[in-house]
Scaffold this motif. Structure first.
Motif, PDB file in Angstrom:
ATOM      1  N   HIS A   1     -65.628 -66.010 -15.226  1.00  0.00           N
ATOM      2  CA  HIS A   1     -65.141 -64.685 -14.751  1.00  0.00           C
ATOM      3  C   HIS A   1     -66.048 -63.648 -15.443  1.00  0.00           C
ATOM      4  O   HIS A   1     -66.873 -63.856 -16.484  1.00  0.00           O
ATOM      5  CB  HIS A   1     -63.859 -64.391 -15.011  1.00  0.00           C
ATOM      6  CG  HIS A   1     -62.975 -65.388 -14.134  1.00  0.00           C
ATOM      7  ND1 HIS A   1     -62.518 -65.294 -12.832  1.00  0.00           N
ATOM      8  CD2 HIS A   1     -62.305 -66.481 -14.743  1.00  0.00           C
ATOM      9  CE1 HIS A   1     -61.927 -66.300 -12.367  1.00  0.00           C
ATOM     10  NE2 HIS A   1     -61.694 -67.009 -13.422  1.00  0.00           N
TER      11      HIS A   1
ATOM     12  N   CYS B   1     -60.829 -69.044 -18.695  1.00  0.00           N
ATOM     13  CA  CYS B   1     -60.084 -68.668 -17.487  1.00  0.00           C
ATOM     14  C   CYS B   1     -58.698 -68.166 -17.512  1.00  0.00           C
ATOM     15  O   CYS B   1     -57.680 -69.037 -18.143  1.00  0.00           O
ATOM     16  CB  CYS B   1     -60.043 -70.015 -16.397  1.00  0.00           C
ATOM     17  SG  CYS B   1     -59.484 -69.386 -14.802  1.00  0.00           S
TER      18      CYS B   1
ATOM     19  N   MET C   1     -56.476 -68.057 -15.364  1.00  0.00           N
ATOM     20  CA  MET C   1     -55.729 -68.681 -14.762  1.00  0.00           C
ATOM     21  C   MET C   1     -54.817 -69.924 -15.291  1.00  0.00           C
ATOM     22  O   MET C   1     -53.609 -70.203 -15.141  1.00  0.00           O
ATOM     23  CB  MET C   1     -56.244 -69.576 -13.397  1.00  0.00           C
ATOM     24  CG  MET C   1     -56.404 -68.416 -12.251  1.00  0.00           C
ATOM     25  SD  MET C   1     -55.060 -67.859 -11.475  1.00  0.00           S
ATOM     26  CE  MET C   1     -53.884 -69.387 -10.916  1.00  0.00           C
TER      27      MET C   1
ATOM     28  N   THR D   1     -51.785 -68.617 -16.642  1.00  0.00           N
ATOM     29  CA  THR D   1     -50.690 -68.231 -15.488  1.00  0.00           C
ATOM     30  C   THR D   1     -49.753 -68.998 -15.140  1.00  0.00           C
ATOM     31  O   THR D   1     -49.933 -70.093 -14.636  1.00  0.00           O
ATOM     32  CB  THR D   1     -51.650 -67.552 -14.284  1.00  0.00           C
ATOM     33  OG1 THR D   1     -52.533 -66.549 -14.890  1.00  0.00           O
ATOM     34  CG2 THR D   1     -50.868 -66.806 -13.159  1.00  0.00           C
TER      35      THR D   1
ATOM     36  N   VAL E   1     -47.732 -70.195 -12.255  1.00  0.00           N
ATOM     37  CA  VAL E   1     -47.771 -70.397 -10.905  1.00  0.00           C
ATOM     38  C   VAL E   1     -46.392 -71.052 -10.460  1.00  0.00           C
ATOM     39  O   VAL E   1     -46.182 -72.074 -10.870  1.00  0.00           O
ATOM     40  CB  VAL E   1     -49.214 -71.224 -10.344  1.00  0.00           C
ATOM     41  CG1 VAL E   1     -49.048 -71.254  -8.901  1.00  0.00           C
ATOM     42  CG2 VAL E   1     -50.330 -70.614 -10.812  1.00  0.00           C
TER      43      VAL E   1
ATOM     44  N   VAL F   1     -52.527 -72.525  -5.560  1.00  0.00           N
ATOM     45  CA  VAL F   1     -53.786 -71.816  -5.766  1.00  0.00           C
ATOM     46  C   VAL F   1     -54.875 -72.526  -5.159  1.00  0.00           C
ATOM     47  O   VAL F   1     -55.160 -73.589  -5.496  1.00  0.00           O
ATOM     48  CB  VAL F   1     -53.945 -71.403  -7.116  1.00  0.00           C
ATOM     49  CG1 VAL F   1     -55.203 -70.660  -7.293  1.00  0.00           C
ATOM     50  CG2 VAL F   1     -52.799 -70.702  -7.583  1.00  0.00           C
TER      51      VAL F   1
ATOM     52  N   LYS G   1     -57.999 -70.498  -4.699  1.00  0.00           N
ATOM     53  CA  LYS G   1     -59.300 -69.951  -5.375  1.00  0.00           C
ATOM     54  C   LYS G   1     -58.729 -68.722  -6.134  1.00  0.00           C
ATOM     55  O   LYS G   1     -57.502 -68.131  -5.750  1.00  0.00           O
ATOM     56  CB  LYS G   1     -60.414 -69.674  -4.592  1.00  0.00           C
ATOM     57  CG  LYS G   1     -60.102 -68.391  -3.412  1.00  0.00           C
ATOM     58  CD  LYS G   1     -61.596 -68.279  -2.653  1.00  0.00           C
ATOM     59  CE  LYS G   1     -61.363 -66.971  -1.846  1.00  0.00           C
ATOM     60  NZ  LYS G   1     -62.680 -66.857  -1.079  1.00  0.00           N
ATOM     61  N   HIS G   2     -59.403 -68.264  -6.758  1.00  0.00           N
ATOM     62  CA  HIS G   2     -59.149 -66.866  -7.492  1.00  0.00           C
ATOM     63  C   HIS G   2     -60.422 -66.227  -8.266  1.00  0.00           C
ATOM     64  O   HIS G   2     -61.341 -66.771  -8.267  1.00  0.00           O
ATOM     65  CB  HIS G   2     -58.047 -67.289  -8.679  1.00  0.00           C
ATOM     66  CG  HIS G   2     -58.554 -67.917  -9.882  1.00  0.00           C
ATOM     67  ND1 HIS G   2     -58.856 -69.346  -9.741  1.00  0.00           N
ATOM     68  CD2 HIS G   2     -59.351 -67.654 -10.930  1.00  0.00           C
ATOM     69  CE1 HIS G   2     -59.555 -69.888 -10.797  1.00  0.00           C
ATOM     70  NE2 HIS G   2     -59.813 -68.570 -11.694  1.00  0.00           N
ATOM     71  N   LYS G   3     -60.085 -65.125  -8.338  1.00  0.00           N
ATOM     72  CA  LYS G   3     -61.123 -64.131  -9.110  1.00  0.00           C
ATOM     73  C   LYS G   3     -60.450 -63.363  -9.991  1.00  0.00           C
ATOM     74  O   LYS G   3     -59.412 -62.862  -9.969  1.00  0.00           O
ATOM     75  CB  LYS G   3     -61.766 -63.130  -7.885  1.00  0.00           C
ATOM     76  CG  LYS G   3     -62.874 -63.921  -7.087  1.00  0.00           C
ATOM     77  CD  LYS G   3     -63.453 -63.069  -6.030  1.00  0.00           C
ATOM     78  CE  LYS G   3     -64.685 -63.443  -6.089  1.00  0.00           C
ATOM     79  NZ  LYS G   3     -65.786 -62.335  -5.616  1.00  0.00           N
ATOM     80  N   PHE G   4     -61.207 -62.874 -11.135  1.00  0.00           N
ATOM     81  CA  PHE G   4     -60.747 -62.213 -12.175  1.00  0.00           C
ATOM     82  C   PHE G   4     -61.891 -61.456 -12.688  1.00  0.00           C
ATOM     83  O   PHE G   4     -62.925 -61.825 -13.131  1.00  0.00           O
ATOM     84  CB  PHE G   4     -60.017 -63.104 -13.305  1.00  0.00           C
ATOM     85  CG  PHE G   4     -59.410 -62.399 -14.563  1.00  0.00           C
ATOM     86  CD1 PHE G   4     -58.178 -61.742 -14.081  1.00  0.00           C
ATOM     87  CD2 PHE G   4     -60.080 -62.138 -15.663  1.00  0.00           C
ATOM     88  CE1 PHE G   4     -57.730 -60.931 -15.382  1.00  0.00           C
ATOM     89  CE2 PHE G   4     -59.648 -61.500 -16.641  1.00  0.00           C
ATOM     90  CZ  PHE G   4     -58.471 -60.875 -16.373  1.00  0.00           C
TER      91      PHE G   4
END
Length: 146
Positions: free
Chosen positions: A92, A108, A110, A113, A115, A121, A123-126
């Motif tokens: 990121h 990362c 995630m 995190t 969940v 999940v 995909k993700h962005k940060f």
């Protein structure tokens, strides 16, 4: 930074027809270290290709993003694109709001995190936004103003 030929090579290797317009887009992003809004790209392209529609420009930006040539980030003033960084591993960024310089985040978030078990999940962005040391030094302090 990637060269125009490297960008064009990625596009053609993924089956995308490389037109003069797409080559010009590749050149624009190869020469631009920061982020560009779709309007910035449209204005630039319009100088060379009269009659080019905004939809065509935006569609090409999305295609290039889907191919991994460009990265898309949502800023407070809208979506912007930049050339995909050369990092090969998942990561990121911290992004300077003034100059657009990016710094990789080496882990990362995630992974830390929680969940819920009933959520998948896909995909993700940060992204972290702020000011790099060069840009924060350029800002006059509010205390110094009278």
């Amino acid at each position: 930074m990637q060269t125009v030929e490297e960008i064009v090579g990625v596009m053609s290797s993924q089956g995308l027809r490389v037109t003069d317009q797409r080559r010009t887009l590749a050149g624009l992003f190869a020469d631009t270290p920061g982020y560009l809004s779709p309007k910035d790209v449209y204005d630039y392209m319009g100088r060379t290709y009269s009659g080019l529609s905004f939809d065509t420009v935006y569609r090409n930006l999305r295609v290039m993003e889907e191919l991994g040539v460009l990265e898309q980030v949502v800023f407070e003033d809208g979506v912007k694109f930049k050339l995909h960084c050369r990092e090969t591993h998942h990561h990121h960024h911290m992004i300077c709001l003034q100059c657009g310089r990016t710094h990789p985040i080496t882990f990362c978030p995630m992974e830390q995190t929680k969940v819920p078990g009933d959520f998948t999940v896909v995909k993700h962005k940060f992204e972290v936004f702020g000011y790099c040391s060069s840009c924060s030094q350029e800002e006059p302090s509010a205390e110094g103003k009278a």
